[in-house]
Motif scaffolding. Structure first.
Motif, mmCIF file in Angstrom:
data_model
loop_
_atom_site.group_PDB
_atom_site.id
_atom_site.type_symbol
_atom_site.label_atom_id
_atom_site.label_comp_id
_atom_site.label_asym_id
_atom_site.label_seq_id
_atom_site.Cartn_x
_atom_site.Cartn_y
_atom_site.Cartn_z
ATOM 1 N N ARG A 141 3.463 5.002 -9.623
ATOM 2 C CA ARG A 141 3.871 5.340 -11.000
ATOM 3 C C ARG A 141 4.435 4.105 -11.717
ATOM 4 N NH1 ARG A 141 8.140 8.799 -10.404
ATOM 5 N NH2 ARG A 141 9.539 7.209 -11.093
ATOM 6 N N LYS A 142 5.223 3.304 -11.006
ATOM 7 C CA LYS A 142 5.785 2.082 -11.619
ATOM 8 C C LYS A 142 4.659 1.144 -12.044
ATOM 9 C CE LYS A 142 10.111 1.930 -9.100
ATOM 10 N NZ LYS A 142 10.669 1.464 -7.836
ATOM 11 N N ILE A 143 3.661 1.001 -11.172
ATOM 12 C CA ILE A 143 2.528 0.114 -11.497
ATOM 13 C C ILE A 143 1.834 0.618 -12.758
ATOM 14 C CG2 ILE A 143 0.219 -0.588 -10.711
ATOM 15 C CD1 ILE A 143 1.441 -0.756 -7.840
ATOM 16 N N TYR A 144 1.628 1.923 -12.853
ATOM 17 C CA TYR A 144 0.926 2.438 -14.038
ATOM 18 C C TYR A 144 1.827 2.465 -15.274
ATOM 19 C CZ TYR A 144 -3.527 2.828 -11.892
ATOM 20 O OH TYR A 144 -4.741 2.477 -11.318
ATOM 21 N N SER A 145 3.143 2.416 -15.094
ATOM 22 C CA SER A 145 4.024 2.208 -16.259
ATOM 23 C C SER A 145 3.784 0.808 -16.808
ATOM 24 C CB SER A 145 5.501 2.310 -15.875
ATOM 25 O OG SER A 145 5.763 3.545 -15.331
#
Ligand SMILES: C[S@@+](CC[C@H](N)C(=O)[O-])C[C@H]1O[C@@H](n2cnc3c(N)ncnc32)[C@H](O)[C@@H]1O
Length: 222
Positions: A141-145
């Motif tokens: 999720r952090k990467i896609y943020s």
């Protein structure tokens, strides 16, 4: 949106011997399908898990401008040696995507490195540190943020992923990633790819259970 397509599970590009044991590349046909559908010539295309560069090579062949990030140095070097836009492949960690000199992109397609829920090493650090499945989903999720901040408004982001089965236990990876990324991007739905030309000696497909089809989760940045 069409939600079920059939594509040949064929990788046209010859790769060096050293990579053949872990050939987890996209079939070129998958990238071609989505670039036809969601981009035009001159558009910028991002793959944050560039792997052996399939997205980037196909993007160049189709007159798009590729950008990619790859963690493994040997894979990065292979891509750089073979890409025309040599400066557009970055050796790095997509958790640090915002530190890299990548412009706002028109389209993103990528397949994360997979994790079964009982595993205890962090795939996003090349299995060199401890990790849990919960942490993996949070990192995804952090990467896609980060990706969201690198995309033009209303652009599409496609994540190719499968559910997994190991020792009789299913990890619902595709659904878990879908749910996690839906917290930050607008989930438009999935396109299921039915792969033809699978290795028929392995009844369950190319790598095992779940790999005879893929979920392509389509998100938009709006
Ligand atoms: C499933 S492969 C992608 C294959 C790619 N779609 C292709 O066609 O070649 C996932 C890739 O993500 C890379 N990777 C793993 N962790 C990463 C990270 N933190 N940042 C960037 N790349 C990472 C792995 O080294 C691996 O090459």
């Amino acid at each position: 949106m069409r939600t079920h397509i059939t594509l040949p599970n064929v990788r046209r590009r010859k790769i060096p011997e050293e990579f053949k044991d872990n050939d987890n590349r996209f079939a070129e046909s998958l990238v071609e399908y989505f670039l036809e559908k969601y981009t035009k010539k001159g558009d910028t295309v991002l793959d944050i898990f560039a792997g052996l560069g399939t997205t980037l090579f196909v993007a160049e062949e189709m007159g798009r401008i590729p950008f990619g990030v790859e963690y493994s140095e040997t894979r990065y070097i292979y891509i750089k040696e073979n890409l025309q836009n040599k400066e557009n492949i970055i050796h790095g960690d997509s958790l640090k995507l915002l530190e890299y000199d990548i412009p706002e992109c028109d389209f993103c397609i990528a397949s994360p490195i997979y994790m079964n829920e009982d595993e205890t090493e962090n795939p996003y650090a090349a299995y060199t540190t401890e990790g849990t499945y919960v942490q993996y989903l949070e990192d995804t999720r952090k990467i896609y943020s980060n990706v969201k901040k690198k995309m033009k408004p209303n652009s599409k982001i496609v994540i190719e992923v499968s559910n997994l089965k190991k020792g009789g236990v299913v990890t619902t990876l595709a659904w878990d990633i879908g749910k996690e990324i839906s917290k930050i991007l607008n989930f438009e739905g999935e396109i299921i790819v039915n792969w033809t030309n699978n290795n028929t000696e392995k009844a369950d497909g190319f790598y095992g259970y779940g790999y005879d089809h893929s979920y392509c989760l389509v998100f938009s940045n709006n």
